[in-house]
Structures are given as C-alpha cells and as structure tokens.
Design a protein around this motif. Structure first.
Motif, mmCIF file in Angstrom:
data_model
loop_
_atom_site.group_PDB
_atom_site.id
_atom_site.type_symbol
_atom_site.label_atom_id
_atom_site.label_comp_id
_atom_site.label_asym_id
_atom_site.label_seq_id
_atom_site.Cartn_x
_atom_site.Cartn_y
_atom_site.Cartn_z
ATOM 1 N N ASN A 147 0.826 -1.211 0.000
ATOM 2 C CA ASN A 147 0.000 0.000 0.000
ATOM 3 C C ASN A 147 0.857 1.256 0.000
ATOM 4 O O ASN A 147 0.572 2.197 -0.744
ATOM 5 C CB ASN A 147 -0.918 -0.001 1.228
ATOM 6 C CG ASN A 147 -2.023 -1.036 1.114
ATOM 7 O OD1 ASN A 147 -2.328 -1.496 0.017
ATOM 8 N ND2 ASN A 147 -2.611 -1.407 2.229
ATOM 9 N N ILE A 148 1.913 1.271 0.817
ATOM 10 C CA ILE A 148 2.730 2.480 0.902
ATOM 11 C C ILE A 148 3.524 2.696 -0.379
ATOM 12 O O ILE A 148 3.699 3.826 -0.845
ATOM 13 C CB ILE A 148 3.659 2.445 2.145
ATOM 14 C CG1 ILE A 148 4.120 3.874 2.503
ATOM 15 C CG2 ILE A 148 4.851 1.547 1.941
ATOM 16 C CD1 ILE A 148 3.040 4.758 3.010
ATOM 17 N N GLU A 150 2.567 1.750 -3.368
ATOM 18 C CA GLU A 150 1.604 2.221 -4.363
ATOM 19 C C GLU A 150 1.339 3.720 -4.199
ATOM 20 O O GLU A 150 1.145 4.437 -5.180
ATOM 21 C CB GLU A 150 0.292 1.434 -4.254
ATOM 22 C CG GLU A 150 0.387 0.001 -4.745
ATOM 23 C CD GLU A 150 0.889 -0.096 -6.183
ATOM 24 O OE1 GLU A 150 0.399 0.671 -7.038
ATOM 25 O OE2 GLU A 150 1.778 -0.925 -6.451
ATOM 26 N N LYS A 151 1.334 4.184 -2.953
ATOM 27 C CA LYS A 151 1.155 5.617 -2.708
ATOM 28 C C LYS A 151 2.341 6.412 -3.259
ATOM 29 O O LYS A 151 2.159 7.502 -3.813
ATOM 30 C CB LYS A 151 0.997 5.874 -1.206
ATOM 31 C CG LYS A 151 -0.334 5.411 -0.642
ATOM 32 C CD LYS A 151 -0.427 5.696 0.846
ATOM 33 C CE LYS A 151 -1.753 5.217 1.410
ATOM 34 N NZ LYS A 151 -1.866 5.458 2.867
ATOM 35 N N LYS A 153 4.264 5.527 -5.797
ATOM 36 C CA LYS A 153 4.168 5.490 -7.261
ATOM 37 C C LYS A 153 3.069 6.428 -7.774
ATOM 38 O O LYS A 153 3.232 7.080 -8.808
ATOM 39 C CB LYS A 153 3.914 4.051 -7.723
ATOM 40 C CG LYS A 153 5.118 3.141 -7.493
ATOM 41 C CD LYS A 153 4.769 1.680 -7.559
ATOM 42 C CE LYS A 153 4.475 1.217 -8.966
ATOM 43 N NZ LYS A 153 4.278 -0.255 -9.021
ATOM 44 N N THR A 154 1.965 6.492 -7.035
ATOM 45 C CA THR A 154 0.883 7.410 -7.413
ATOM 46 C C THR A 154 1.351 8.859 -7.330
ATOM 47 O O THR A 154 1.049 9.687 -8.195
ATOM 48 C CB THR A 154 -0.346 7.200 -6.504
ATOM 49 O OG1 THR A 154 -0.825 5.865 -6.670
ATOM 50 C CG2 THR A 154 -1.465 8.180 -6.844
ATOM 51 N N TYR A 155 2.105 9.158 -6.275
ATOM 52 C CA TYR A 155 2.638 10.518 -6.119
ATOM 53 C C TYR A 155 3.540 10.876 -7.298
ATOM 54 O O TYR A 155 3.447 11.977 -7.858
ATOM 55 C CB TYR A 155 3.420 10.632 -4.809
ATOM 56 C CG TYR A 155 3.949 12.020 -4.544
ATOM 57 C CD1 TYR A 155 3.214 12.941 -3.825
ATOM 58 C CD2 TYR A 155 5.203 12.410 -5.045
ATOM 59 C CE1 TYR A 155 3.701 14.228 -3.606
ATOM 60 C CE2 TYR A 155 5.695 13.682 -4.819
ATOM 61 C CZ TYR A 155 4.942 14.588 -4.103
ATOM 62 O OH TYR A 155 5.422 15.862 -3.901
ATOM 63 N N LEU A 173 4.234 11.144 3.840
ATOM 64 C CA LEU A 173 3.631 9.882 4.289
ATOM 65 C C LEU A 173 4.017 9.505 5.718
ATOM 66 O O LEU A 173 3.609 8.459 6.212
ATOM 67 C CB LEU A 173 4.051 8.747 3.338
ATOM 68 C CG LEU A 173 3.612 8.899 1.877
ATOM 69 C CD1 LEU A 173 4.145 7.742 1.046
ATOM 70 C CD2 LEU A 173 2.086 8.951 1.772
#
Length: 250
Positions: A147-148, A150-151, A153-155, A173
């Motif tokens: 989850n972290i 993915e966050k 990569k989204t950023y 984060l």
C-alpha cells in the motif's frame, strides 16, 4: 510445566490421584483442586490451565455438567477419569469434545500415556498457532508495504512535472526516508531514483511520439527545468537524443 486442575469432591481420592504418578515427569503440574462445579468454573475463569481432570467416581452426571459448563468458557483439554464403564456417558463425553475417558480401574501407565498424548497435542497446537500468527503478521506487513509503495508510485505519476525527492514523499507519508527507500527497492527491484528516471523518460518518449510539443516543453512536463540535463539523461536512457528519437518515431 502445564498446569492441571483436578475436579474431585473427595479428599481421599484427590490424594490418591496426586500420588498416582509423577506429573512433572509428564510435563504437568497438578496445581489446583476444585470440590464442586461452582468452584471449578470460578477457577477456570481466573486461572490459565492447560488441562482439566474430572474424577467421575462420585460426580457421575454432575461431572458431565461440569464438563459442559467448562466448554461454554473454554476449549481446554479435559480428561474424565474413574467411575464405571458407561456407553451413554462416553457418548455424551465425546459430544463435549473430551480428550479422553479412563473408567475404573485406572492404570498408572495408561494415565501416563494419556498425559503424554495431551502434552503433544498442546505443543502441536501452540506451534500451529504461532505459525498462524506469524503468517498473518507477514501478510499484514506485505499488504502495508504494498500500500505504501503504491502511494509513492501514485505521487510520482501525479507530480511528475515537479521537483520530486524520496525525502519529500517520506515526509508527506510520515515514513523514515531510508526505511521507505529499502522497502521500495525490495518490492520494485530498483531504487526510487531509478524508478523516477524510468517514469520521466517513458513519459518523455510518449510525448515525443504522440504530441507536437517542443522538446523544452516536454522536458518541463517531465520535471526537468534545465534542458541540457534533460538531453543528457534522455540520451543515456535511450541511446539517442530526443530530437533523433522523434525523427525515428515518425
């Protein structure tokens, strides 16, 4: 040592049970006694026993009632010992998930074998339980890491045109920067900076292929304010300059 509670209203038979064998040699400690159903239930609620022994010689049907009430509180192993051979009693004991039923005459060797079997069951359960907890923690940890990442990569995807650093993302984060970098490399098989370069270069290639944007505009769009630095990075990544790449893609 695994703690035992003996349910037996008769002091003489309690002493007889105590002297029947060396409990500690079997890995157990005959620690407490209960003279009645009520005191047995009180002790079960207060103390962490590993085994309950119910002497059926005098308790008979009351012994089954003790067993039934204990089952409402706990799945702890229970041995019924003593009393006459009774098919109906054995059948009821089976429905209450009793570990063993040893009617009179109780032989010490038979009793010892029963205790060793229950000891092995307790230890097997403990190992399985620990493995299960470890597996759940591992799964939870893996999910949290995924989850972290993915966050992160989204950023990168959303802020690709900005000045991006792992330190900035870790601050957002609330993560330790070094720890996040290690987790990212472990999951993605590349460092964060390698990933960031890859994403910027792949987007630059996409814009060169599909738009009429000027090269300096593309450089800005993928986070490079200095055009020369973009040219250098692009050529190192693709093997050709940005203008040559655009000509080749036409």
């Amino acid at each position: 040592m695994y703690k035992i509670m003996l349910v037996d209203p008769n002091q003489y038979s309690r002493e007889k049970m105590k002297k029947m064998l060396d409990y500690k040699q079997c890995g157990f400690d005959l620690q407490d006694y209960a003279e009645s159903q009520g005191s047995a239930l009180d002790l079960v609620k207060k103390q962490p026993y590993e085994l309950i022994i119910i002497n059926m010689t005098q308790l008979n049907q009351e012994g089954l009632q003790v067993c039934e009430n204990i089952r409402k509180e706990s799945s702890i192993p229970i041995i019924l010992i003593g009393g006459s051979k009774n098919f109906q009693l054995a059948r009821k004991a089976l429905s209450l998930r009793v570990s063993d039923y040893l009617p009179d005459p109780v032989e010490p060797d038979e009793f010892k074998t029963c205790l060793f079997t229950i000891k092995q069951d307790i230890e097997d359960y403990a190992i399985t339980h620990r493995k299960s907890k470890l597996a759940k923690r591992t799964i939870h940890s893996n999910k949290s890491t995924t989850n972290i990442i993915e966050k992160v990569k989204t950023y990168v995807e959303e802020e690709i045109s900005e000045n991006i650093t792992l330190k900035k993302i870790s601050d957002i984060l609330n993560y330790n920067c070094s720890y996040l970098g290690q987790k990212f490399k472990f999951q993605e098989k590349m460092t964060f900076n390698e990933y960031l370069l890859q994403q910027r270069m792949e987007k630059a290639k996409l814009l060169l292929d599909n738009t009429n944007m000027k090269i300096y505009e593309i450089a800005n769009e993928v986070g490079y304010s200095e055009l020369d630095w973009f040219y250098k990075k692009f050529k190192a990544y693709t093997g050709v300059s940005a203008s040559e790449y655009r000509k080749l893609s036409v």
